[in-house]
Scaffold this motif. Structure first.
Motif, PDB file in Angstrom:
ATOM      1  N   ILE A   4      21.685 -36.427  -2.649  1.00 31.81           N
ATOM      2  CA  ILE A   4      21.874 -37.194  -1.418  1.00 31.81           C
ATOM      3  C   ILE A   4      20.850 -36.795  -0.363  1.00 31.81           C
ATOM      4  O   ILE A   4      20.625 -35.611  -0.118  1.00 31.81           O
ATOM      5  N   ILE A   5      20.283 -37.801   0.277  1.00 31.84           N
ATOM      6  CA  ILE A   5      19.400 -37.599   1.427  1.00 31.84           C
ATOM      7  C   ILE A   5      20.151 -38.055   2.668  1.00 31.84           C
ATOM      8  O   ILE A   5      20.696 -39.160   2.698  1.00 31.84           O
ATOM      9  N   ILE A   6      20.171 -37.193   3.686  1.00 29.57           N
ATOM     10  CA  ILE A   6      20.807 -37.514   4.968  1.00 29.57           C
ATOM     11  C   ILE A   6      19.742 -37.386   6.047  1.00 29.57           C
ATOM     12  O   ILE A   6      19.036 -36.380   6.117  1.00 29.57           O
ATOM     13  N   PHE A   7      19.629 -38.404   6.884  1.00 34.45           N
ATOM     14  CA  PHE A   7      18.627 -38.368   7.941  1.00 34.45           C
ATOM     15  C   PHE A   7      19.127 -39.089   9.182  1.00 34.45           C
ATOM     16  O   PHE A   7      20.099 -39.836   9.134  1.00 34.45           O
ATOM     17  N   GLY A   8      18.438 -38.834  10.303  1.00 30.90           N
ATOM     18  CA  GLY A   8      18.780 -39.454  11.576  1.00 30.90           C
ATOM     19  C   GLY A   8      18.224 -38.610  12.716  1.00 30.90           C
ATOM     20  O   GLY A   8      17.512 -37.629  12.498  1.00 30.90           O
ATOM     21  N   ASN A   9      18.563 -39.003  13.907  1.00 27.81           N
ATOM     22  CA  ASN A   9      18.105 -38.324  15.113  1.00 27.81           C
ATOM     23  C   ASN A   9      18.674 -36.906  15.174  1.00 27.81           C
ATOM     24  O   ASN A   9      19.694 -36.599  14.544  1.00 27.81           O
ATOM     25  N   SER A  10      18.046 -36.048  15.940  1.00 23.38           N
ATOM     26  CA  SER A  10      18.613 -34.731  16.218  1.00 23.38           C
ATOM     27  C   SER A  10      19.965 -34.933  16.880  1.00 23.38           C
ATOM     28  O   SER A  10      20.129 -35.807  17.719  1.00 23.38           O
ATOM     29  N   GLY A  11      20.934 -34.137  16.480  1.00 23.87           N
ATOM     30  CA  GLY A  11      22.267 -34.242  17.060  1.00 23.87           C
ATOM     31  C   GLY A  11      23.134 -35.332  16.462  1.00 23.87           C
ATOM     32  O   GLY A  11      24.240 -35.564  16.929  1.00 23.87           O
ATOM     33  N   SER A  12      22.665 -36.003  15.420  1.00 24.57           N
ATOM     34  CA  SER A  12      23.429 -37.116  14.844  1.00 24.57           C
ATOM     35  C   SER A  12      24.518 -36.662  13.881  1.00 24.57           C
ATOM     36  O   SER A  12      25.349 -37.472  13.474  1.00 24.57           O
ATOM     37  N   SER A  83      19.943 -40.103  -5.419  1.00 24.74           N
ATOM     38  CA  SER A  83      20.883 -41.111  -5.892  1.00 24.74           C
ATOM     39  C   SER A  83      21.581 -41.832  -4.741  1.00 24.74           C
ATOM     40  O   SER A  83      22.243 -42.839  -4.956  1.00 24.74           O
ATOM     41  N   GLU A  84      21.407 -41.303  -3.532  1.00 24.49           N
ATOM     42  CA  GLU A  84      22.116 -41.868  -2.380  1.00 24.49           C
ATOM     43  C   GLU A  84      21.392 -41.502  -1.093  1.00 24.49           C
ATOM     44  O   GLU A  84      20.795 -40.435  -0.983  1.00 24.49           O
ATOM     45  N   LEU A  85      21.498 -42.395  -0.113  1.00 24.11           N
ATOM     46  CA  LEU A  85      20.866 -42.213   1.192  1.00 24.11           C
ATOM     47  C   LEU A  85      21.916 -42.449   2.266  1.00 24.11           C
ATOM     48  O   LEU A  85      22.667 -43.434   2.191  1.00 24.11           O
ATOM     49  N   ILE A  86      21.990 -41.547   3.249  1.00 26.88           N
ATOM     50  CA  ILE A  86      22.910 -41.705   4.375  1.00 26.88           C
ATOM     51  C   ILE A  86      22.101 -41.630   5.663  1.00 26.88           C
ATOM     52  O   ILE A  86      21.474 -40.607   5.948  1.00 26.88           O
ATOM     53  N   PHE A  87      22.117 -42.707   6.436  1.00 31.62           N
ATOM     54  CA  PHE A  87      21.412 -42.792   7.714  1.00 31.62           C
ATOM     55  C   PHE A  87      22.420 -42.535   8.822  1.00 31.62           C
ATOM     56  O   PHE A  87      23.325 -43.328   9.054  1.00 31.62           O
ATOM     57  N   THR A 135       7.034 -39.707  12.698  1.00 28.58           N
ATOM     58  CA  THR A 135       7.881 -39.520  11.519  1.00 28.58           C
ATOM     59  C   THR A 135       9.343 -39.250  11.872  1.00 28.58           C
ATOM     60  O   THR A 135      10.220 -39.400  11.039  1.00 28.58           O
ATOM     61  N   PHE A 136       9.607 -38.844  13.121  1.00 33.45           N
ATOM     62  CA  PHE A 136      10.954 -38.521  13.587  1.00 33.45           C
ATOM     63  C   PHE A 136      11.641 -39.699  14.288  1.00 33.45           C
ATOM     64  O   PHE A 136      12.748 -39.568  14.770  1.00 33.45           O
ATOM     65  N   SER A 137      10.990 -40.824  14.371  1.00 38.33           N
ATOM     66  CA  SER A 137      11.445 -41.937  15.211  1.00 38.33           C
ATOM     67  C   SER A 137      12.517 -42.800  14.552  1.00 38.33           C
ATOM     68  O   SER A 137      12.669 -42.824  13.328  1.00 38.33           O
ATOM     69  N   LYS A 138      13.208 -43.546  15.375  1.00 42.48           N
ATOM     70  CA  LYS A 138      14.186 -44.506  14.878  1.00 42.48           C
ATOM     71  C   LYS A 138      13.490 -45.553  14.008  1.00 42.48           C
ATOM     72  O   LYS A 138      14.013 -45.933  12.959  1.00 42.48           O
ATOM     73  N   ALA A 139      12.305 -45.979  14.408  1.00 40.55           N
ATOM     74  CA  ALA A 139      11.568 -46.976  13.626  1.00 40.55           C
ATOM     75  C   ALA A 139      11.246 -46.452  12.228  1.00 40.55           C
ATOM     76  O   ALA A 139      11.400 -47.169  11.232  1.00 40.55           O
ATOM     77  N   ALA A 140      10.814 -45.207  12.123  1.00 35.99           N
ATOM     78  CA  ALA A 140      10.509 -44.612  10.818  1.00 35.99           C
ATOM     79  C   ALA A 140      11.778 -44.489   9.976  1.00 35.99           C
ATOM     80  O   ALA A 140      11.758 -44.737   8.766  1.00 35.99           O
ATOM     81  N   HIS A 141      12.884 -44.136  10.597  1.00 37.14           N
ATOM     82  CA  HIS A 141      14.150 -44.003   9.886  1.00 37.14           C
ATOM     83  C   HIS A 141      14.665 -45.363   9.420  1.00 37.14           C
ATOM     84  O   HIS A 141      15.165 -45.485   8.297  1.00 37.14           O
ATOM     85  N   GLU A 142      14.548 -46.370  10.265  1.00 38.93           N
ATOM     86  CA  GLU A 142      14.974 -47.715   9.869  1.00 38.93           C
ATOM     87  C   GLU A 142      14.154 -48.226   8.682  1.00 38.93           C
ATOM     88  O   GLU A 142      14.689 -48.845   7.763  1.00 38.93           O
ATOM     89  N   TYR A 148      14.936 -48.415   0.867  1.00 42.18           N
ATOM     90  CA  TYR A 148      15.682 -47.722  -0.184  1.00 42.18           C
ATOM     91  C   TYR A 148      16.475 -48.729  -1.011  1.00 42.18           C
ATOM     92  O   TYR A 148      17.169 -49.578  -0.461  1.00 42.18           O
ATOM     93  N   ARG A 149      16.396 -48.627  -2.338  1.00 40.26           N
ATOM     94  CA  ARG A 149      17.002 -49.626  -3.225  1.00 40.26           C
ATOM     95  C   ARG A 149      18.223 -49.134  -3.992  1.00 40.26           C
ATOM     96  O   ARG A 149      18.795 -49.880  -4.762  1.00 40.26           O
ATOM     97  N   SER A 150      18.632 -47.894  -3.806  1.00 36.65           N
ATOM     98  CA  SER A 150      19.841 -47.399  -4.463  1.00 36.65           C
ATOM     99  C   SER A 150      20.989 -47.386  -3.454  1.00 36.65           C
ATOM    100  O   SER A 150      20.902 -48.026  -2.405  1.00 36.65           O
ATOM    101  N   ARG A 151      22.038 -46.641  -3.773  1.00 32.45           N
ATOM    102  CA  ARG A 151      23.221 -46.583  -2.915  1.00 32.45           C
ATOM    103  C   ARG A 151      22.847 -46.022  -1.541  1.00 32.45           C
ATOM    104  O   ARG A 151      22.205 -44.962  -1.450  1.00 32.45           O
ATOM    105  N   LYS A 152      23.257 -46.730  -0.499  1.00 35.20           N
ATOM    106  CA  LYS A 152      22.946 -46.270   0.858  1.00 35.20           C
ATOM    107  C   LYS A 152      24.067 -46.661   1.806  1.00 35.20           C
ATOM    108  O   LYS A 152      24.800 -47.632   1.568  1.00 35.20           O
ATOM    109  N   SER A 153      24.193 -45.882   2.880  1.00 36.43           N
ATOM    110  CA  SER A 153      25.178 -46.173   3.913  1.00 36.43           C
ATOM    111  C   SER A 153      24.634 -45.730   5.261  1.00 36.43           C
ATOM    112  O   SER A 153      23.721 -44.918   5.336  1.00 36.43           O
ATOM    113  N   MET A 154      25.239 -46.290   6.298  1.00 32.12           N
ATOM    114  CA  MET A 154      24.838 -45.980   7.665  1.00 32.12           C
ATOM    115  C   MET A 154      26.078 -45.532   8.433  1.00 32.12           C
ATOM    116  O   MET A 154      27.105 -46.211   8.403  1.00 32.12           O
TER     117      MET A 154
END
Length: 159
Positions: A4-12, A83-87, A135-142, A148-154
């Protein structure tokens, strides 16, 4: 096995989510903050090639894992193995509140006082999330999320 990959702003809430998932599924945890920077003052980014070696070694050494951070350039290096991405896409106001209430992170700071000395700078950093184009921006994260083409959630709140 979960990867699993988890990403987002600092403090998220990336680290909180990562710890929960690692505990629940017995996964290895990699906080990209621990390998993205050289030990210099002021901090300077480690060359991407060096960070990539660390990330690929972590992936190779662990069957199941969570990799978390705000570095879309580093996260991209693990995408194919995931296998999974969480924004963690919380509003900036919630990220700032989370940062103010953040417990001490001993793997990053020698003391809670040292961590709190950076709070004002961190709040400023968090507040610039939508305006930055790095690379840390909301635009880059979006972009990472959309491609991403596998399982993902926000996640959009703390609940």
């Amino acid at each position: 096995m979960k990867k699993i990959i988890i990403f987002g702003n600092s403090g998220s809430g990336k680290s909180t989510m990562a710890k929960k998932l690692c505990s629940e599924f017995s996964l290895a945890h990699l906080d990209l903050d621990t390998l993205a920077w050289l030990p210099t003052t002021p901090p300077k980014r480690k060359p991407l090639f060096d960070s990539q070696k660390d990330i690929l070694n972590f992936i190779k050494d662990n069957n199941g894992w969570v990799i978390e951070g705000c570095y879309s350039d580093l996260l991209q290096m693990a995408i194919e193995d995931s296998s999974e991405l969480i924004f963690m896409n919380l509003p900036v106001e919630l990220c700032i509140l989370n940062a103010k209430n953040r417990p001490w992170e001993p793997h990053k700071y020698e003391s809670k006082e040292a961590q709190d000395k950076n709070l004002e700078m961190l709040i400023e950093w968090i507040s610039q999330y939508s305006e930055r184009d790095d690379t840390f921006s909301k635009a880059a994260h979006e972009k990472l999320y959309e491609q991403y083409r596998s399982r993902k959630s926000m996640v959009i709140d703390n609940n």
